[in-house]
Scaffold this motif. Structure first.
Motif, PDB file in Angstrom:
ATOM      1  N   GLU A   1      51.927  42.025  33.373  1.00  0.00           N
ATOM      2  CA  GLU A   1      51.500  43.281  32.752  1.00  0.00           C
ATOM      3  C   GLU A   1      50.134  43.680  33.299  1.00  0.00           C
ATOM      4  OE1 GLU A   1      51.664  42.372  28.572  1.00  0.00           O
ATOM      5  OE2 GLU A   1      49.657  41.523  28.561  1.00  0.00           O
ATOM      6  N   ALA A   2      49.880  44.984  33.281  1.00  0.00           N
ATOM      7  CA  ALA A   2      48.588  45.503  33.738  1.00  0.00           C
ATOM      8  C   ALA A   2      47.833  46.052  32.544  1.00  0.00           C
ATOM      9  CB  ALA A   2      48.804  46.595  34.777  1.00  0.00           C
ATOM     10  N   VAL A   3      46.548  45.761  32.493  1.00  0.00           N
ATOM     11  CA  VAL A   3      45.693  46.253  31.410  1.00  0.00           C
ATOM     12  C   VAL A   3      44.367  46.696  32.025  1.00  0.00           C
ATOM     13  CG1 VAL A   3      46.672  44.757  29.634  1.00  0.00           C
ATOM     14  CG2 VAL A   3      44.734  43.950  30.977  1.00  0.00           C
ATOM     15  N   MET A   4      43.614  47.510  31.288  1.00  0.00           N
ATOM     16  CA  MET A   4      42.287  47.855  31.771  1.00  0.00           C
ATOM     17  C   MET A   4      41.255  47.141  30.920  1.00  0.00           C
ATOM     18  SD  MET A   4      40.773  51.516  32.796  1.00  0.00           S
ATOM     19  CE  MET A   4      39.174  51.566  32.061  1.00  0.00           C
TER      20      MET A   4
ATOM     21  N   ALA B   1      41.368  42.130  40.485  1.00  0.00           N
ATOM     22  CA  ALA B   1      41.898  42.630  41.766  1.00  0.00           C
ATOM     23  C   ALA B   1      41.107  41.960  42.898  1.00  0.00           C
ATOM     24  CB  ALA B   1      41.782  44.151  41.823  1.00  0.00           C
ATOM     25  N   ILE B   2      41.537  40.752  43.223  1.00  0.00           N
ATOM     26  CA  ILE B   2      40.837  39.889  44.191  1.00  0.00           C
ATOM     27  C   ILE B   2      40.617  40.628  45.523  1.00  0.00           C
ATOM     28  CG2 ILE B   2      41.008  37.692  45.477  1.00  0.00           C
ATOM     29  CD1 ILE B   2      43.009  36.804  43.181  1.00  0.00           C
TER      30      ILE B   2
ATOM     31  N   VAL C   1      44.177  42.563  35.432  1.00  0.00           N
ATOM     32  CA  VAL C   1      43.108  43.264  34.722  1.00  0.00           C
ATOM     33  C   VAL C   1      42.434  44.258  35.665  1.00  0.00           C
ATOM     34  CG1 VAL C   1      40.977  43.012  33.401  1.00  0.00           C
ATOM     35  CG2 VAL C   1      42.774  41.278  33.214  1.00  0.00           C
ATOM     36  N   ALA C   2      42.636  45.546  35.382  1.00  0.00           N
ATOM     37  CA  ALA C   2      42.042  46.624  36.181  1.00  0.00           C
ATOM     38  C   ALA C   2      40.671  46.961  35.616  1.00  0.00           C
ATOM     39  CB  ALA C   2      42.941  47.846  36.147  1.00  0.00           C
ATOM     40  N   PHE C   3      39.738  47.248  36.508  1.00  0.00           N
ATOM     41  CA  PHE C   3      38.382  47.585  36.072  1.00  0.00           C
ATOM     42  C   PHE C   3      38.142  49.085  36.149  1.00  0.00           C
ATOM     43  CE2 PHE C   3      33.622  46.622  36.327  1.00  0.00           C
ATOM     44  CZ  PHE C   3      33.580  46.066  35.052  1.00  0.00           C
ATOM     45  N   SER C   4      39.179  49.863  36.492  1.00  0.00           N
ATOM     46  CA  SER C   4      39.062  51.330  36.550  1.00  0.00           C
ATOM     47  C   SER C   4      40.437  51.916  36.259  1.00  0.00           C
ATOM     48  CB  SER C   4      38.610  51.780  37.937  1.00  0.00           C
ATOM     49  OG  SER C   4      39.661  51.577  38.866  1.00  0.00           O
ATOM     50  N   PRO C   5      40.470  53.171  35.805  1.00  0.00           N
ATOM     51  CA  PRO C   5      41.764  53.824  35.551  1.00  0.00           C
ATOM     52  C   PRO C   5      42.611  53.919  36.828  1.00  0.00           C
ATOM     53  CG  PRO C   5      39.978  55.077  34.531  1.00  0.00           C
ATOM     54  CD  PRO C   5      39.335  54.012  35.363  1.00  0.00           C
TER      55      PRO C   5
ATOM     56  N   GLN D   1      42.711  51.843  39.342  1.00  0.00           N
ATOM     57  CA  GLN D   1      43.288  50.521  39.590  1.00  0.00           C
ATOM     58  C   GLN D   1      44.456  50.274  38.639  1.00  0.00           C
ATOM     59  OE1 GLN D   1      42.142  48.178  41.994  1.00  0.00           O
ATOM     60  NE2 GLN D   1      44.048  47.168  41.446  1.00  0.00           N
ATOM     61  N   LEU D   2      44.300  50.680  37.394  1.00  0.00           N
ATOM     62  CA  LEU D   2      45.379  50.502  36.421  1.00  0.00           C
ATOM     63  C   LEU D   2      46.619  51.276  36.859  1.00  0.00           C
ATOM     64  CD1 LEU D   2      46.304  49.295  33.719  1.00  0.00           C
ATOM     65  CD2 LEU D   2      45.488  51.387  32.614  1.00  0.00           C
TER      66      LEU D   2
END
Ligand code: AR6
Length: 165
Positions: A4-7, A114-115, A148-152, A154-155
């Motif tokens: 799953e992806a989350v911000m 996001a390595i 875990v995205a650090f920006s919209p 990226q999400l």
């Protein structure tokens, strides 16, 4: 494994292990590495010192100390040099080796940043494709991978990839 992806801020993740996008010294740095060391406290650096560094594409665990996560899995992404230097292979190895370390720790829920897509300059969409395809292909006992995205932006990259198989 569910993906799953989350911000959000990975240091706040309530999972068993968070993955750190470290450098080969494992002695801290900027970006998500700096945030993880600040949140975990100075014990984290003390635990990293005896590990003797880590090569690109590899991963090593430490406890999470003051983090909500019990473990930190430190992995070292490739520096982007245009794509001809095996960057995709090394990045895939980071996700695969992190899952293998998670299996060795016996944990079920792992959060990934996001390595390589920050200071190391890996193009974000290409990196997201490697992340999702490697997580899908790697056999593991981990039950949940949280991207875990650090920006919209990226999400949405993650969400677009996760809605198609
Ligand atoms: N939570 C989740 N993601 C984050 C956070 C956070 N708190 N902070 C940043 N990101 P980077 P790299 C995202 O530069 O490219 C360090 O100095 C960020 O937006 O942290 O692998 C190390 O010591 C980006 O999408 O890691 C190495 O020297 C992603 O995390 C070098 O940077 C990765 O960005 C590693 O560079």
């Amino acid at each position: 494994m569910e993906i799953e992806a989350v911000m959000g801020d990975i240091t706040q993740e309530q999972v068993d292990a968070i993955v750190n996008a470290a450098n080969s010294s494992l002695l801290g740095g900027g970006g998500v590495d700096g945030a993880i060391h600040r949140a975990a406290g100075p014990e984290l650096l003390a635990a990293c010192r005896p590990l003797g560094g880590c090569s690109a594409g590899q991963a090593k665990p430490t406890p999470g100390f003051r983090l909500p996560a019990r473990w930190v899995i430190h992995t070292v992404g490739p520096v982007w040099h245009g794509g001809g230097g095996g960057e995709a292979h090394l990045l895939a190895s980071c996700y695969r080796r992190s899952l293998e370390v998670a299996d060795e720790l016996g944990v079920q829920r792992v959060a990934f940043p996001a390595i390589s897509t920050g200071i190391y300059g890996y193009p974000k969409e290409a990196a997201a494709r490697v992340a999702v395809s490697t997580l899908r292909e790697t056999p593991t006992r981990v039950k949940l991978a949280r991207l875990v995205a650090f920006s919209p932006d990226q999400l949405s990259l993650y969400q677009d990839l996760l809605t198609v198989r």
